[in-house]
Design an enzyme around this catalytic site. Structure first.
Site, PDB file in Angstrom:
ATOM      1  N   THR A 179     -15.238 -29.936 -31.609  1.00 28.25           N
ATOM      2  CA  THR A 179     -15.092 -28.726 -30.792  1.00 28.25           C
ATOM      3  C   THR A 179     -15.926 -27.577 -31.378  1.00 28.25           C
ATOM      4  O   THR A 179     -16.542 -26.801 -30.638  1.00 28.25           O
ATOM      5  CB  THR A 179     -13.605 -28.306 -30.741  1.00 28.25           C
ATOM      6  OG1 THR A 179     -12.856 -29.407 -30.242  1.00 28.25           O
ATOM      7  CG2 THR A 179     -13.389 -27.102 -29.858  1.00 28.25           C
ATOM      8  N   HIS A 196     -19.381 -28.065 -30.343  1.00 25.52           N
ATOM      9  CA  HIS A 196     -19.585 -27.667 -28.942  1.00 25.52           C
ATOM     10  C   HIS A 196     -19.736 -26.144 -28.846  1.00 25.52           C
ATOM     11  O   HIS A 196     -20.552 -25.638 -28.077  1.00 25.52           O
ATOM     12  CB  HIS A 196     -18.410 -28.103 -28.064  1.00 25.52           C
ATOM     13  CG  HIS A 196     -18.301 -29.588 -27.915  1.00 25.52           C
ATOM     14  ND1 HIS A 196     -19.393 -30.418 -27.956  1.00 25.52           N
ATOM     15  CD2 HIS A 196     -17.236 -30.402 -27.720  1.00 25.52           C
ATOM     16  CE1 HIS A 196     -19.007 -31.675 -27.797  1.00 25.52           C
ATOM     17  NE2 HIS A 196     -17.698 -31.691 -27.652  1.00 25.52           N
TER      18      HIS A 196
HETATM   19  P1  NAD Z   1     -17.580 -38.089 -32.075  1.00 20.83           P
HETATM   20  O1  NAD Z   1     -18.436 -37.671 -30.945  1.00 20.83           O
HETATM   21  O2  NAD Z   1     -17.965 -37.729 -33.465  1.00 20.83           O
HETATM   22  O3  NAD Z   1     -17.395 -39.686 -32.037  1.00 20.83           O
HETATM   23  C1  NAD Z   1     -17.617 -40.476 -30.916  1.00 20.83           C
HETATM   24  C2  NAD Z   1     -18.288 -41.764 -31.412  1.00 20.83           C
HETATM   25  O4  NAD Z   1     -18.408 -42.680 -30.331  1.00 20.83           O
HETATM   26  C3  NAD Z   1     -19.695 -41.513 -31.970  1.00 20.83           C
HETATM   27  O5  NAD Z   1     -19.772 -41.947 -33.315  1.00 20.83           O
HETATM   28  C4  NAD Z   1     -20.583 -42.332 -31.037  1.00 20.83           C
HETATM   29  O6  NAD Z   1     -21.699 -42.916 -31.719  1.00 20.83           O
HETATM   30  C5  NAD Z   1     -19.587 -43.404 -30.542  1.00 20.83           C
HETATM   31  N1  NAD Z   1     -20.040 -44.088 -29.320  1.00 20.83           N
HETATM   32  C6  NAD Z   1     -20.909 -43.678 -28.370  1.00 20.83           C
HETATM   33  N2  NAD Z   1     -21.087 -44.635 -27.446  1.00 20.83           N
HETATM   34  C7  NAD Z   1     -20.311 -45.675 -27.787  1.00 20.83           C
HETATM   35  C8  NAD Z   1     -20.074 -46.966 -27.235  1.00 20.83           C
HETATM   36  N3  NAD Z   1     -20.670 -47.365 -26.111  1.00 20.83           N
HETATM   37  N4  NAD Z   1     -19.208 -47.789 -27.883  1.00 20.83           N
HETATM   38  C9  NAD Z   1     -18.590 -47.402 -29.018  1.00 20.83           C
HETATM   39  N5  NAD Z   1     -18.791 -46.192 -29.599  1.00 20.83           N
HETATM   40  C10 NAD Z   1     -19.645 -45.341 -28.991  1.00 20.83           C
HETATM   41  O7  NAD Z   1     -16.122 -37.524 -31.750  1.00 20.83           O
HETATM   42  P2  NAD Z   1     -14.779 -37.450 -32.639  1.00 20.83           P
HETATM   43  O8  NAD Z   1     -14.681 -36.124 -33.257  1.00 20.83           O
HETATM   44  O9  NAD Z   1     -14.645 -38.658 -33.478  1.00 20.83           O
HETATM   45  O10 NAD Z   1     -13.725 -37.490 -31.436  1.00 20.83           O
HETATM   46  C11 NAD Z   1     -13.644 -38.664 -30.640  1.00 20.83           C
HETATM   47  C12 NAD Z   1     -13.466 -38.321 -29.178  1.00 20.83           C
HETATM   48  O11 NAD Z   1     -12.184 -37.728 -28.991  1.00 20.83           O
HETATM   49  C13 NAD Z   1     -14.461 -37.324 -28.601  1.00 20.83           C
HETATM   50  O12 NAD Z   1     -14.738 -37.682 -27.268  1.00 20.83           O
HETATM   51  C14 NAD Z   1     -13.706 -36.011 -28.653  1.00 20.83           C
HETATM   52  O13 NAD Z   1     -14.166 -35.101 -27.672  1.00 20.83           O
HETATM   53  C15 NAD Z   1     -12.311 -36.478 -28.339  1.00 20.83           C
HETATM   54  N6  NAD Z   1     -11.209 -35.647 -28.830  1.00 20.83           N
HETATM   55  C16 NAD Z   1     -10.148 -35.503 -27.999  1.00 20.83           C
HETATM   56  C17 NAD Z   1      -9.036 -34.809 -28.432  1.00 20.83           C
HETATM   57  C18 NAD Z   1      -7.866 -34.729 -27.534  1.00 20.83           C
HETATM   58  O14 NAD Z   1      -6.980 -33.883 -27.767  1.00 20.83           O
HETATM   59  N7  NAD Z   1      -7.771 -35.602 -26.540  1.00 20.83           N
HETATM   60  C19 NAD Z   1      -9.005 -34.249 -29.707  1.00 20.83           C
HETATM   61  C20 NAD Z   1     -10.096 -34.425 -30.539  1.00 20.83           C
HETATM   62  C21 NAD Z   1     -11.203 -35.152 -30.103  1.00 20.83           C
END
Ligand code: NAD
Ligand code: ZN
Length: 346
Positions: free
Chosen positions: A44, A47
């Site tokens: 976040t 972003h």
């Molecule tokens: P991040 O973007 O660092 O990690 C996402 C990972 O997914 C990356 O390492 C990327 O290489 C990988 N990825 C991309 N395409 C892929 C595929 N086809 N198959 C497998 N992996 C793939 O994000 P993060 O900080 O680890 O957070 C994970 C996710 O959770 C993000 O989408 C974030 O926005 C979300 N999030 C949601 C909440 C919530 O409250 N729901 C809270 C925190 C984070």
């Protein structure tokens, strides 16, 4: 407390942020002022730094960035009970209203009027920060500050893994960003017999192994389907933690869950996604669980116990530690993806 402090401030409605001197913030009667000891960068924050569409809608400048934190309480408001000067605390970052339907029915983590530290109010990438009393989490003094700050993202992982039954089960984690990486060790701590991780980034797949994954797969170069069926006696996985937000990963994972299996969804797709609900979810009897933030405060008890009893080792996850003023290095690393969790210290 009067005086000045250094902080990372989003000053303009454009990419970037500034390390600059600002006033030490005032706190209200239901808030505490803390001396920040450790903070960590979340997606976040990136972003907000990059000023994506979501940030443009949600952030008012100028604002101090950051929300993952551990520090010592310096001063307390006069309507704060049970928190004292010197307490070593972390902060839940969701600030619930306390009066909506969800808050009144024990679901304050999905409050209807949710405000977020470092998003809707000044954050913690600073020498001092103000925390609402509802969000204060008292830490066990034996937990290092770097780990204590990571309990907030640990909570995302814990809630996602606990969205299903992983004990004695085969688990697939799609996406090994910080959330997916923590989930590896959480799934192990809760008794998963096999944790398979799918992640395109080499650097992150290596950390996933260090966090305890049994098998890591590059879904862009290897056949995830073959590997999963081979490793699960043709059954498929019982549980998926979707941690990528990637539509393709989500659909592939739905195919690889055995009928009757479960999926915790944390990853946030940028756009609407298309799902084969009929065959992928309904006829297979799959349970999909959306996860927002962390349960307040069940998840915090779990996170702190896992740390205190050393059931989880976060060392492989922490790949970089920088002083606050070098935050740009941290943001660039986050953009590259070649990092685990990045700690910033005042
Ligand atoms: P991040 O973007 O660092 O990690 C996402 C990972 O997914 C990356 O390492 C990327 O290489 C990988 N990825 C991309 N395409 C892929 C595929 N086809 N198959 C497998 N992996 C793939 O994000 P993060 O900080 O680890 O957070 C994970 C996710 O959770 C993000 O989408 C974030 O926005 C979300 N999030 C949601 C909440 C919530 O409250 N729901 C809270 C925190 C984070
Ligand atoms: Zn509410």
């Amino acid at each position: 407390m009067n005086g000045k402090m250094k902080a990372i401030v989003k000053t303009k409605e454009a990419k970037g942020a500034k390390f600059k001197e600002v006033s030490i913030p005032d706190y209200g009667s239901e808030q505490v002022l803390i001396k920040v000891e450790s903070t960590s960068i979340c997606g976040t924050d990136l972003h907000i730094y990059e000023w994506n569409k979501w940030a443009q809608k949600n952030i008012s400048v100028p604002q101090i960035m950051g929300h993952e934190v551990a520090g010592k309480v310096l001063e307390v408001g006069d309507r704060v009970e049970n928190i004292e000067e010197g307490d070593f605390i972390s902060a839940e970052t969701h600030i619930p209203c306390g009066y909506c339907y969800q808050c009144k029915t024990g679901k304050q983590h999905i409050c209807n009027n949710m405000r977020i530290l470092g998003v809707h109010k000044d954050g913690v990438f600073a020498e001092y920060a103000v925390i609402d009393k509802v969000d204060v989490w008292k830490n066990d003094p034996t937990i290092p500050a770097e780990y204590a700050s990571l309990q907030e993202p640990m909570g995302n992982a814990i809630d996602t893994i606990l969205a299903g039954d992983v004990a004695g089960k085969n688990v697939l984690i799609t996406g090994a960003g910080p959330a997916g990486l923590i989930s590896v060790s959480v799934a192990r701590a809760f008794g998963a017999t096999q944790v398979i991780v799918s992640e395109p980034n080499d650097y992150r797949r290596k950390i996933a192994l260090e966090m305890g994954a049994d098998k890591v797969v590059n879904p862009l170069e290897e056949d995830l389907t073959d590997i999963i069926y081979e490793r699960t006696d043709g059954i498929g996985v019982d549980f998926v933690a979707e941690m990528s937000g990637n539509e393709h990963a989500l659909n592939e994972a739905l195919k690889l869950i055995t009928a009757g299996g479960e999926m915790g969804l944390l990853g946030l797709p940028d756009d609407n996604v298309s799902l084969d609900l009929t065959n992928g979810v309904i006829f297979k009897g799959i349970t999909l669980v959306g996860v927002t933030g962390r349960k307040m405060f069940n998840t915090w008890y779990t996170a702190s116990r896992l740390l205190k009893e050393e059931r989880i080792d976060l060392d492989p996850l922490i790949t970089h530690i920088f002083p606050l003023e070098e935050f740009k290095k941290g943001m660039e690393l986050m953009e590259s993806g070649n990092c685990g969790k990045i700690i910033l210290k005042p």
